[in-house]
Motif scaffolding. Structure first.
Motif, PDB file in Angstrom:
ATOM      1  N   ASN A 158     -15.409   7.705   9.399  1.00 24.40           N
ATOM      2  CA  ASN A 158     -14.654   7.845  10.637  1.00 24.40           C
ATOM      3  C   ASN A 158     -13.224   8.263  10.311  1.00 24.40           C
ATOM      4  O   ASN A 158     -12.600   7.685   9.428  1.00 24.40           O
ATOM      5  N   ASN A 159     -12.730   9.275  11.023  1.00 26.42           N
ATOM      6  CA  ASN A 159     -11.368   9.755  10.769  1.00 26.42           C
ATOM      7  C   ASN A 159     -10.287   8.839  11.324  1.00 26.42           C
ATOM      8  O   ASN A 159      -9.129   8.933  10.939  1.00 26.42           O
ATOM      9  N   THR A 160     -10.670   7.951  12.235  1.00 31.10           N
ATOM     10  CA  THR A 160      -9.671   7.070  12.851  1.00 31.10           C
ATOM     11  C   THR A 160      -9.187   6.051  11.822  1.00 31.10           C
ATOM     12  O   THR A 160      -9.985   5.493  11.086  1.00 31.10           O
ATOM     13  N   TYR A 161      -7.887   5.840  11.801  1.00 32.76           N
ATOM     14  CA  TYR A 161      -7.332   4.897  10.828  1.00 32.76           C
ATOM     15  C   TYR A 161      -6.985   3.569  11.496  1.00 32.76           C
ATOM     16  O   TYR A 161      -6.097   3.500  12.328  1.00 32.76           O
ATOM     17  N   ILE A 162      -7.735   2.528  11.125  1.00 30.69           N
ATOM     18  CA  ILE A 162      -7.407   1.183  11.592  1.00 30.69           C
ATOM     19  C   ILE A 162      -7.121   0.360  10.341  1.00 30.69           C
ATOM     20  O   ILE A 162      -8.028   0.093   9.544  1.00 30.69           O
ATOM     21  N   SER A 163      -5.871   0.007  10.149  1.00 24.75           N
ATOM     22  CA  SER A 163      -5.469  -0.704   8.939  1.00 24.75           C
ATOM     23  C   SER A 163      -6.142  -2.070   8.856  1.00 24.75           C
ATOM     24  O   SER A 163      -6.242  -2.781   9.860  1.00 24.75           O
ATOM     25  N   THR A 164      -6.643  -2.409   7.667  1.00 22.74           N
ATOM     26  CA  THR A 164      -7.323  -3.697   7.476  1.00 22.74           C
ATOM     27  C   THR A 164      -6.337  -4.847   7.619  1.00 22.74           C
ATOM     28  O   THR A 164      -5.226  -4.804   7.100  1.00 22.74           O
ATOM     29  N   ILE A 165      -6.783  -5.876   8.331  1.00 23.39           N
ATOM     30  CA  ILE A 165      -5.980  -7.097   8.485  1.00 23.39           C
ATOM     31  C   ILE A 165      -6.568  -8.111   7.507  1.00 23.39           C
ATOM     32  O   ILE A 165      -7.704  -8.535   7.680  1.00 23.39           O
TER      33      ILE A 165
ATOM     34  N   CYS B 258     -10.783  13.537  -2.430  1.00 22.57           N
ATOM     35  CA  CYS B 258     -10.838  14.758  -3.240  1.00 22.57           C
ATOM     36  C   CYS B 258     -11.378  15.943  -2.441  1.00 22.57           C
ATOM     37  O   CYS B 258     -11.420  17.063  -2.953  1.00 22.57           O
ATOM     38  N   ASP B 259     -11.763  15.712  -1.195  1.00 19.26           N
ATOM     39  CA  ASP B 259     -12.116  16.843  -0.320  1.00 19.26           C
ATOM     40  C   ASP B 259     -10.860  17.610   0.127  1.00 19.26           C
ATOM     41  O   ASP B 259     -10.950  18.737   0.595  1.00 19.26           O
ATOM     42  N   MET B 260      -9.676  16.998  -0.057  1.00 17.30           N
ATOM     43  CA  MET B 260      -8.424  17.636   0.406  1.00 17.30           C
ATOM     44  C   MET B 260      -7.714  18.361  -0.749  1.00 17.30           C
ATOM     45  O   MET B 260      -6.531  18.105  -1.026  1.00 17.30           O
TER      46      MET B 260
ATOM     47  N   SER C 254     -14.752  11.172  -2.555  1.00 14.62           N
ATOM     48  CA  SER C 254     -14.408  11.461  -1.169  1.00 14.62           C
ATOM     49  C   SER C 254     -15.303  10.618  -0.270  1.00 14.62           C
ATOM     50  O   SER C 254     -16.520  10.792  -0.265  1.00 14.62           O
ATOM     51  N   ALA C 255     -14.661   9.717   0.461  1.00 13.93           N
ATOM     52  CA  ALA C 255     -15.423   8.923   1.433  1.00 13.93           C
ATOM     53  C   ALA C 255     -15.899   9.836   2.548  1.00 13.93           C
ATOM     54  O   ALA C 255     -16.919   9.587   3.178  1.00 13.93           O
ATOM     55  N   LYS C 256     -15.170  10.928   2.753  1.00 12.00           N
ATOM     56  CA  LYS C 256     -15.505  11.857   3.832  1.00 12.00           C
ATOM     57  C   LYS C 256     -16.764  12.666   3.492  1.00 12.00           C
ATOM     58  O   LYS C 256     -17.689  12.743   4.295  1.00 12.00           O
TER      59      LYS C 256
ATOM     60  N   ALA D  39      -6.467  -5.586   2.463  1.00  9.56           N
ATOM     61  CA  ALA D  39      -5.420  -4.830   3.148  1.00  9.56           C
ATOM     62  C   ALA D  39      -4.427  -4.360   2.099  1.00  9.56           C
ATOM     63  O   ALA D  39      -4.014  -5.135   1.236  1.00  9.56           O
ATOM     64  N   GLY D  40      -4.042  -3.080   2.181  1.00  5.57           N
ATOM     65  CA  GLY D  40      -3.087  -2.552   1.200  1.00  5.57           C
ATOM     66  C   GLY D  40      -1.647  -2.924   1.508  1.00  5.57           C
ATOM     67  O   GLY D  40      -0.778  -2.856   0.647  1.00  5.57           O
ATOM     68  N   GLN D  41      -1.405  -3.333   2.744  1.00  2.00           N
ATOM     69  CA  GLN D  41      -0.027  -3.635   3.144  1.00  2.00           C
ATOM     70  C   GLN D  41       0.513  -4.870   2.427  1.00  2.00           C
ATOM     71  O   GLN D  41      -0.181  -5.872   2.301  1.00  2.00           O
TER      72      GLN D  41
ATOM     73  N   ASP E 159      -2.966   1.056  -2.408  1.00  2.48           N
ATOM     74  CA  ASP E 159      -2.005   1.187  -1.298  1.00  2.48           C
ATOM     75  C   ASP E 159      -2.694   1.338   0.053  1.00  2.48           C
ATOM     76  O   ASP E 159      -3.840   1.791   0.134  1.00  2.48           O
ATOM     77  N   SER E 160      -1.954   1.032   1.082  1.00  4.35           N
ATOM     78  CA  SER E 160      -2.453   1.175   2.444  1.00  4.35           C
ATOM     79  C   SER E 160      -2.728   2.656   2.748  1.00  4.35           C
ATOM     80  O   SER E 160      -1.913   3.522   2.431  1.00  4.35           O
ATOM     81  N   GLY E 161      -3.897   2.939   3.305  1.00  7.42           N
ATOM     82  CA  GLY E 161      -4.221   4.302   3.728  1.00  7.42           C
ATOM     83  C   GLY E 161      -4.904   5.176   2.695  1.00  7.42           C
ATOM     84  O   GLY E 161      -5.209   6.342   2.969  1.00  7.42           O
ATOM     85  N   VAL E 162      -5.180   4.642   1.490  1.00  3.75           N
ATOM     86  CA  VAL E 162      -5.810   5.478   0.451  1.00  3.75           C
ATOM     87  C   VAL E 162      -7.299   5.703   0.707  1.00  3.75           C
ATOM     88  O   VAL E 162      -7.915   6.584   0.114  1.00  3.75           O
ATOM     89  N   GLY E 163      -7.877   4.854   1.592  1.00  8.44           N
ATOM     90  CA  GLY E 163      -9.289   5.046   1.947  1.00  8.44           C
ATOM     91  C   GLY E 163     -10.238   3.969   1.457  1.00  8.44           C
ATOM     92  O   GLY E 163     -11.451   4.202   1.373  1.00  8.44           O
ATOM     93  N   LYS E 164      -9.725   2.770   1.196  1.00  9.31           N
ATOM     94  CA  LYS E 164     -10.579   1.680   0.696  1.00  9.31           C
ATOM     95  C   LYS E 164     -11.683   1.337   1.699  1.00  9.31           C
ATOM     96  O   LYS E 164     -12.860   1.233   1.342  1.00  9.31           O
ATOM     97  N   THR E 165     -11.289   1.129   2.958  1.00 14.82           N
ATOM     98  CA  THR E 165     -12.271   0.764   3.986  1.00 14.82           C
ATOM     99  C   THR E 165     -13.308   1.879   4.135  1.00 14.82           C
ATOM    100  O   THR E 165     -14.518   1.609   4.193  1.00 14.82           O
ATOM    101  N   CYS E 166     -12.848   3.123   4.152  1.00 18.69           N
ATOM    102  CA  CYS E 166     -13.775   4.257   4.316  1.00 18.69           C
ATOM    103  C   CYS E 166     -14.754   4.352   3.148  1.00 18.69           C
ATOM    104  O   CYS E 166     -15.925   4.689   3.356  1.00 18.69           O
ATOM    105  N   LEU E 167     -14.295   4.062   1.946  1.00 19.95           N
ATOM    106  CA  LEU E 167     -15.196   4.100   0.780  1.00 19.95           C
ATOM    107  C   LEU E 167     -16.293   3.047   0.926  1.00 19.95           C
ATOM    108  O   LEU E 167     -17.470   3.309   0.649  1.00 19.95           O
TER     109      LEU E 167
END
Ligand SMILES: Nc1nc2c(ncn2[C@@H]2O[C@H](COP(=O)(O)OP(=O)(O)OP(=O)(O)O)[C@@H](O)[C@H]2O)c(=O)[nH]1
Length: 203
Positions: free
Chosen positions: A34-41, A123-125, A151-153, A65-67, A16-24
């Motif tokens: 990066n904490n900023t969320y830019i949805s993948t196109i 999983c850091d949350m 955790s990508a973070k 893109a998860g969208q 799904d969109s926002g789960v952290g694929k790009t960050c991983l």
């Protein structure tokens, strides 16, 4: 000139969109977050070469893109993937429920025998956890696939997850040879080239 790698494996991240694929992928390829969320196109990829079983494995990791509106573009990339990573967010129950739909999408669009891996990201949350580890363990067992919480973070389990998928693909593709060599399996992963990244986008 000698080839810089022994194998090239194409991996794909879905979820799904926002789960952290790009960050991983950014954590894995560039060791950054990066904490900023830019949805993948559409679709994008990065590269990192790792050392597994004494072999240099070039991992081309595709980010989708998860969208829903990008589904036609993203599913076109399933066929070429040797490994697919299904990602949900441990703080978002819906993203876990949707894993069944993403599994279905793999069945419909990917090559038969593609290696799969389930990741519960963020999983850091812990304080915001909605999906218990046992639920995901059960789901992974039902599908006969490996499961990690990541955790990508914080980096937790990110290298381990990619390494384990690459190793499973390697064993599958060269299993007979490795068995003949009597090499014990290992999940040893060393970075050969973290800066060797590429980007491309399709709008
Ligand atoms: N706390 C925490 N936040 C994370 C983690 N991974 C990603 N995030 C945050 O979650 C948001 C979405 O991350 P992305 O990597 O862009 O999500 P995505 O799955 O690629 O989303 P799409 O491109 O829309 O499919 C961003 O604000 C990230 O900073 C993590 O491990 N922990």
């Amino acid at each position: 000139m000698a080839k810089a790698y022994d194998h090239l494996f194409k991996l794909l991240l879905i979820g799904d969109s926002g789960v952290g694929k790009t960050c991983l992928i950014i954590r894995f390829a560039e060791d950054n977050f990066n904490n900023t969320y830019i949805s993948t196109i559409g679709i994008d990829f990065k590269i990192r070469t790792v050392d597994i079983e004494g072999k240099k494995i070039k991992l081309q990791v595709w980010d989708t893109a998860g969208q829903e509106r990008f589904k036609t573009i993203t599913t076109a990339y399933y066929r070429g993937a040797m490994g697919i990573i299904l990602v949900y967010d441990i703080t978002d129950e819906k993203s876990f429920e949707n894993i069944q739909n993403w599994m279905k999408s793999i069945k419909e669009n990917a090559s038969a025998g593609v290696e799969r891996l389930l990741l519960g990201n963020k999983c850091d949350m812990e304080a915001k956890r909605k999906v218990q580890k046992e639920q995901a363990d059960k789901l992974a067992r039902e599908h006969g696939i490996r499961f990690f919480e990541t955790s990508a973070k914080s980096s937790m389990n990110v290298d381990e997850a990619f390494s384990s998928l690459a190793r499973d693909i390697l064993l599958k593709s060269g299993g007979r040879r490795l068995k003949n060599n009597n090499k014990p399996p290992s999940t040893d992963l060393k970075t050969c080239d973290k800066k060797n990244t590429n980007k491309c986008s399709l709008a």
